[in-house]
Design an enzyme around this catalytic site. Sequence first.
Site, PDB file in Angstrom:
ATOM      1  CG  HIS A 122      50.192  82.934  55.294  1.00  0.00           C
ATOM      2  ND1 HIS A 122      50.899  84.034  54.604  1.00  0.00           N
ATOM      3  CD2 HIS A 122      49.577  82.525  54.272  1.00  0.00           C
ATOM      4  CE1 HIS A 122      50.959  83.905  53.475  1.00  0.00           C
ATOM      5  NE2 HIS A 122      50.046  83.080  52.985  1.00  0.00           N
ATOM      6  CG  HIS A 295      45.340  80.575  44.661  1.00  0.00           C
ATOM      7  ND1 HIS A 295      46.251  80.602  43.883  1.00  0.00           N
ATOM      8  CD2 HIS A 295      45.802  80.860  45.910  1.00  0.00           C
ATOM      9  CE1 HIS A 295      47.413  81.084  44.519  1.00  0.00           C
ATOM     10  NE2 HIS A 295      46.939  80.971  45.847  1.00  0.00           N
TER      11      HIS A 295
END
Length: 765
Positions: A122, A295
């Site tokens: 992020h 993920h």
Amino acid sequence: MPNFFKSALLLSAGTFLASGSYATPPGFNEPGMGQMPVRAAGDLTPRDVQDWWPEVVDLERLRQNETKADPLGEDFDYATDFAKLDLDEVKADVAAVLKDSKDWWPADYGSYTGLFIRLAWHSAGTYRSGDGRGGSDGGQIRFEPLNSWPDNGNLDKARRLLWPVKQKYGRSLSWSDLIILSGNVALEQAGFKTFGFAGGRTDDWQPELVYWGPESKFLTASRFSHGNGRPADEGAIPQELKQDLGASEMGLIYVNPEGPEGNPDILASGERIRTTFGRMGMNDEETAALIVGGHTLGKNHGASSKDCIGKEPAAAGVEAQGFGWKNSCGTGAGPDATTSGLEGAWTATPDTWSSNYLENLYNFEWRLTTSPAGAKQWIPVNADQVEFVPDAFDPEKFHPPVMLTTDLAMRYDPKYGPITKRWAENPAAMDAAFARAWFKLTHRDMGPAARYVGSEVPDEQFVWQDPLPSADYGTITSSDIDMLEGKIRDAGLSTSDLVRTAWAAAVTYRDTDMRGGANGSRIRLAPQKDWPVNDPETLARVIAAMEAIQADFNAMGTGRKVSIADLVVLGGAVAIEEAAKAAGHEIDVSFSPGRVDATQDQTDLESFEYLRPAADGFRNFYSERARLSPTEMLIDRADLLTLTVPEMTVLVAGMRALDANADGAKHGVFTDTPGALTNDFFVNLLDMRTEWSPVEGEEYVFEGRDRETGELKWTATEVDLVFGSNSELRAVAEVYAYADGEERFIKDFAQAWNKVMMLDRFDLR
């Protein structure tokens, strides 16, 4: 004139304009007079100019370039300090934090693997190719608005966990480097082999003023228009992303994991992913690798209702000490944690690298469900029979795997599907793709490899790094430079030709991601050689002359060679010296040799198209691609060049005096001696004998006529006239219009010019 940039500027740092009515202060009832937004009773904060007159040009970003605070001091060399670190020791310290679960924020599965990967992702993931803004360099995730974006929920805890490491190494390890390194360490501790790591990111000390989108509310999107070929009345999800934006919604790094605007449309989600990741410099394979790899580890957090979640850090009280999103349900953390509102893990090995993500994606059929927090997600249709995913805190509990709408796009999208199917059959290929994509994600905003520092810098260079060849010859000497200057003077090129070419080569630089600039002489290569703003015919003539000079010099057999890049910059310096002489002043324009020439193979056509100016106020160029008014496009360009207000001012005036407008346009050339470096631009702009009025049918164009005779004297654009109309810019312009202001103007212009020419010389830093 309308100022289209106001919404961009005031919304840029997360300071959203209040919706609702505007109060009209006493005495301000006439049309066009200032109107201030309604403020709460007792609000005693100062009002700035834009509070009263939102259309007035805001120069704050350029003032930041002049006044950036740095508590480490101007003489501190971060790269040198970082290079002295024992990187293995630093990584060991991060690895220790990774396993040291804290009661105030318990670690999933006993490890902060997923949290640190998310922090690094992020931090880097805000990068966008259009203007190079965003990314990890500078550590902007520490500041608002990014610190309080909903997509960055609870990453405040991740940085606090890393604080002991940062405190130990102090100024030798920037936050921006530590954050990215923590992601690499997390991957490696999980059993994944990363491609490498480069240090060298320096920390910012204040938030960068960035336009993040037009919305005034988080998790909303008004930045798309219908562009996917399906009519809106058939429920099409709009896909065409406006302007230079990357993320799909305000406050998100990429896309809504539940689907576009929360709609669990798998195929539309695939289109939205492609649009967004593409705007952030990733192709389909890189995008798929990042989603699959990202993920593979960690889990989603949505165990509690979102009604339990308190204010973000920026809105929390001082007693919170920078923490936000306090959860009032249960323990508020650990098994009760809520971040995105989604809940569950993708794999049976959420703390260990494996190929289980793709195995699960293809081995099960999926049905839509909701998390405990009410978010849309997917579980296997036979979920009660496949509970093999371990609970993050209770070793006796197991759950079915989960997938998000964006995950299912990796299987069902017609382009992503074949890629991930191939990887499902060959996991090693997926690992290799993720390693490279992760390295690109976390390093693409650092600029050239010359900035990379540390023992884990990979040998391989990529085209997205805009590589430059190494010089296998000696650098030209001062006597060589004197000789080459003479050759340039004798080449039959005009002052404006030389200035325009040097400027066109250098002005592509953008400090946001350190791309562009004169080094590499990509001005002679596609796509830059064909950009209309660069006057291709003039450019070709200048480059041909420089190539002839280069060939003669390099054939002399001295062991030294000169690059076209150096000759282009030197040509600009020669032209400015001659122009100053024509105005009666002797100056010496600085020149530092050592630039090299890139090849076409080292120049990615698509990514360099992002550097093509939609407007360049310094050359009085403005196209329909421009998203803002000419003045605000000028300020945006000046900011990318790290210019201050005075530097921008003298460069515009000097370019006009040197007759260096694109396509030879005469707007703003307020002089009877074009090509001579005079202060005539300022003198004539501020001359009260001239009256200005708009030219009918030509937006942003004006004519100046003699107040007494009505005779046409000059033409100008909005960019020219703003230096007389804006009070701050006029104050600067007046200094250079003084009777004795010309010498100071020429000196300041030469210094600002050299600054622009040197912005990309990382080899000298």
